[in-house]
Design an enzyme around this catalytic site. Structure first.
Site, mmCIF file in Angstrom:
data_model
loop_
_atom_site.group_PDB
_atom_site.id
_atom_site.type_symbol
_atom_site.label_atom_id
_atom_site.label_comp_id
_atom_site.label_asym_id
_atom_site.label_seq_id
_atom_site.Cartn_x
_atom_site.Cartn_y
_atom_site.Cartn_z
ATOM 1 C CD GLU A 1 46.776 -39.202 -18.454
ATOM 2 O OE1 GLU A 1 45.728 -39.589 -18.786
ATOM 3 O OE2 GLU A 1 47.409 -38.424 -19.200
ATOM 4 C CB SER B 1 77.713 -34.962 -67.978
ATOM 5 O OG SER B 1 77.519 -33.803 -68.634
#
Length: 739
Positions: free
Chosen positions: A168, A435
């Site tokens: 970084e 069903s």
């Protein structure tokens, strides 16, 4: 005046009269030719007349210049003009530079004046964390942002902070908060690539941006970021800035700080992370949402490789250390892997606002009704069954819900794999129950005076060209309602729906807890209206309770960070929705479904159980909803695109999953009878009441198959339309009939 004088006085030079001309073409004295010679007498007379005033000595005549002669050189004058121009440029440049600096200083001062007091900036602001717990207090999942306990940099492995510096901000220890070299490099890269590829922010600037400011991209925020970066460099040492950065930066998946991230992804403290894990953590801050290993593990590992390469290039680790870390990339721990509890947590978050308001007062803890052990058992049962038989039956997804008789959710699985798909098929999806919807039709018939022993005809039926048939195209003639429900005979179900009306069936289902829209047409007898797994399970609970309805729920208690109770469930539910006598009759019929009917493969030794299978048209959906006096479990299997399965019915895979889950749910639970049930009825026979029932061969066992339907179903009745002038005219004069 002499003639020459008069002639000269009267002479006029030609002048260009057009004012827009850029040139003056009048003759210069030097361009005139010499005057003609004068006569000697005249010259003498003039000389005599001029004697009293001696004529001054004329200046040396200027040499005549012809038009072909070059102009005289003027180098000294041009040099003077150039020097004057350069001096002016320098002077005004200095003046403008001073004003620009004053203006920039003013803008910086103005933006700095809008910042809150520096001491308040040291308290990071983040959205509240919601911790979702099981009923026993075990953490199921965390939603929102979470912050870990700050770990001093001296307690971290040395390679952990070095990884962040390497990837970084490699000049972190030498710059003053801003990195001109990095900014210049980023500017050149972005200009040459014609797109934003690099940023020049230092770790100090990132700390200011992520900790103190909003993420908006404006000039004002950028100036404030620079001011804060300079202030941080003045206020703290480099080690302290790095300490703040590591303990406050965002790492994705709601984790703020290196400790929270290590716990979230690796199930360990940041003090114990390996070099490979440290590299992965350092790589996440570049794009935490995209690279979070819970959703993009491969991307996070690839980024970690870049971090290791940067550390090796900068001499922060040896080549051997880099090679070892690359050979064993970081992996998510089991605790970090998203599991089925994510479906529960997502559902909790969807409801939380309605219980405690949209603005949470801070971090909150939600205790749910979920049994963590049962949740894991249900997840494993579904995953194992689909892994073993999913491809064979063409089934890609499944969902299930376990409720207690108070309506509390004890387990909820919204899909086969939460990491692959967060779509909640247990709560959000609506599918045809087939069903499995028939108990509401039979209950409607029972409430209108029929009994389990009432006989109806199992034979062909036709309604305006629509002929629903049994899947086998076989008919048994007169059968009792108990036999018809246990064997899932379609013709009897349709006859009952027509006998008492589809609207009555819809009213019954709504009363018991079905919330989805239901079409009041004859096909409702075959379960064509879509419902969710959760609401179908909730609608079966009144059968298990002897007629008491429930509202399915998962949130029990919500507490704030200070322990204050923000919500506690005290809602009793809708109360009685069914007469106890009717509940007993329905239990009697649905127990037979497990004893000798389509759910005969169910295996739950020692317990009275009842339920109903369901299979929709073309085998698109397979269901089983079964219950005891303690729990109700609904299982659904199918495909997200509603494509047909390879004959997966409610009688096979769903019953198998149901049996595994219910065995776990009933471990150590005192045995209880179903309301109105008889322990002698079907108990101990092959099936749900005896071990090995699920291992019976399929030959001769009834199956729950889709209905065979011929012709188009008649459209549902349209509501009466109000009379209008056009409609009155059409009916009165054109003979149109009312629709």
């Amino acid at each position: 005046m002499t003639a020459r004088g008069r002639g000269e006085g009267m002479r006029r030079e030609p002048v260009l009269e057009r004012p827009e001309s850029l040139f003056d073409i009048r003759l210069d004295a030097r361009d005139r030719s010499a005057p003609p010679p004068v006569d000697p007498p005249r010259r003498a007379a003039r000389a005599k007349a001029a004697k009293p005033a001696p004529e001054p000595q004329p200046a040396p005549a200027e040499p005549r210049r012809g038009r072909a002669d070059p102009p005289p050189k003027a180098k000294p004058a041009r040099r003077r003009r150039r020097g004057s121009l350069l001096f002016g440029l320098i002077k005004w440049g200095l003046i403008l530079g001073v004003w620009a600096m004053l203006g920039l200083a003013g803008v910086i001062a103005w933006e700095a004046s809008k910042l809150p007091p520096m001491q308040t900036l040291m308290i990071p602001k983040r959205p509240p964390t919601v911790t979702v717990q099981a009923a026993d207090g075990k953490t199921l999942a965390t939603r929102g942002d979470m912050g870990g306990v700050a770990v001093p940099i001296r307690e971290l492995p040395p390679y952990l902070p070095k990884a962040f510096v390497a990837i970084e901000d490699q000049r972190f220890f030498s710059h003053f908060g801003l990195d001109p070299e990095g900014l210049a490099r980023a500017l050149v890269t972005n200009l040459t690539s014609r797109r934003l590829k690099q940023g020049g922010s230092t770790l100090t600037q990132q700390l200011a941006k992520n900790l103190f400011l909003t993420q908006e991209r404006t000039a004002s925020r950028k100036i404030q970021e620079l001011v804060l970066a300079l202030w941080l460099e003045h206020k703290f040492t480099k080690a302290e800035i790095l300490d703040l950065y590591l303990n406050r930066v965002y790492f994705g998946a709601g984790a703020y700080g290196v400790e929270a991230a290590a716990q979230r992804y690796f199930g360990k403290s940041a003090r114990q992370v390996t070099l490979a894990e440290a590299a992965m953590l350092a790589g996440l801050v570049n794009s935490p949402s995209r690279l979070a290993p819970t959703r993009n593990l491969k991307g996070a590992q690839a980024r970690a490789g870049l971090v290791l390469a940067a550390m090796r290039q900068q001499g922060l680790i040896t080549p051997e250390m880099a090679s070892t870390a690359l050979a064993r990339p970081a992996q998510l721990s089991r605790a970090g892997m998203p599991d089925s509890s994510g479906y529960v947590a997502d559902w909790v978050m969807d409801q939380l606002d309605s219980f405690v308001g949209e603005e949470l007062p801070g971090d909150v803890t939600v205790r749910t009704t979920v049994d963590s052990g049962l949740q894991q058992a249900a997840e494993k049962a579904l995953d194992d069954t689909l892994a073993k038989s999913g491809a064979k039956f063409g089934v890609g997804q499944g969902a299930l819900v376990v409720l207690d008789t108070d309506g509390g959710v004890k387990a909820l699985i919204g899909g086969r794999n939460y990491a692959d798909s967060q779509y909640n098929r247990a709560v959000t999806a609506r599918r045809q129950p087939g069903s499995a919807f028939k108990p509401f039709i039979y209950l409607t018939a029972i409430e209108h005076g029929l009994t389990p022993e009432t006989v109806r005809e199992d034979g062909p039926i036709q309604l305006k060209g629509w002929r629903p048939e049994n899947s086998t195209h076989e008919y048994r003639g007169p059968v009792t309602l108990t036999q018809a429900l246990a064997l899932s005979l379609n013709t009897v179900s349709v006859r009952l729906a027509l006998e008492f009306g589809p609207k009555a069936v819809v009213a019954t289902a709504k009363r018991l807890g079905i919330a989805s829209p239901l079409d009041p047409n004859p096909s409702i007898a075959l379960g064509t209206s879509e419902v969710s797994v959760l609401e179908l399970a909730g609608a079966y609970v009144p059968f298990a309770t002897g007629g008491i309805g429930v509202i399915p729920h998962v949130i029990d208690v919500v507490k704030g960070a200070d322990g204050k109770v923000l919500y506690q469930r005290n809602i009793s539910g809708p109360g009685r929705v069914m007469d106890p006598a009717y509940a007993a009759m329905m239990n009697h019929m649905m127990m037979e479904t497990l004893a000798s009917g389509t759910a005969r493969r169910a295996d739950l030794p020692g317990w009275e159980a009842a339920g109903k299978t369901g299979t929709s048209q073309d085998y698109r959906d397979a269901w089983f909803v079964g219950y005891t006096a303690r729990y109700v479990t609904a299982v659904w299997l199918g495909n997200d695109d509603s494509s047909p399965t390879k004959k997966a019915s409610g009688a096979n895979l769903p019953v198998e999953i149901w049996s595994r889950v219910m065995k776990t749910a009933h471990q150590g639970v005192p045995v209880a009878e179903l309301p109105g049930g008889l322990r002698s009825y079907g108990f101990g026979g092959a099936g749900y009441g005896a071990p090995g029932g699920g291992l019976l061969p399929p030959e001769g066992l009834p199956d729950d198959r889709p209905p065979a339907v011929v012709g188009q179903m008649p459209p549902p009745p349209q509501p009466e339309q109000p009379m209008t002038i056009d409609r009155w005219f059409a009916e009165t004069f054109l003979g149109a009939k009312r629709q």
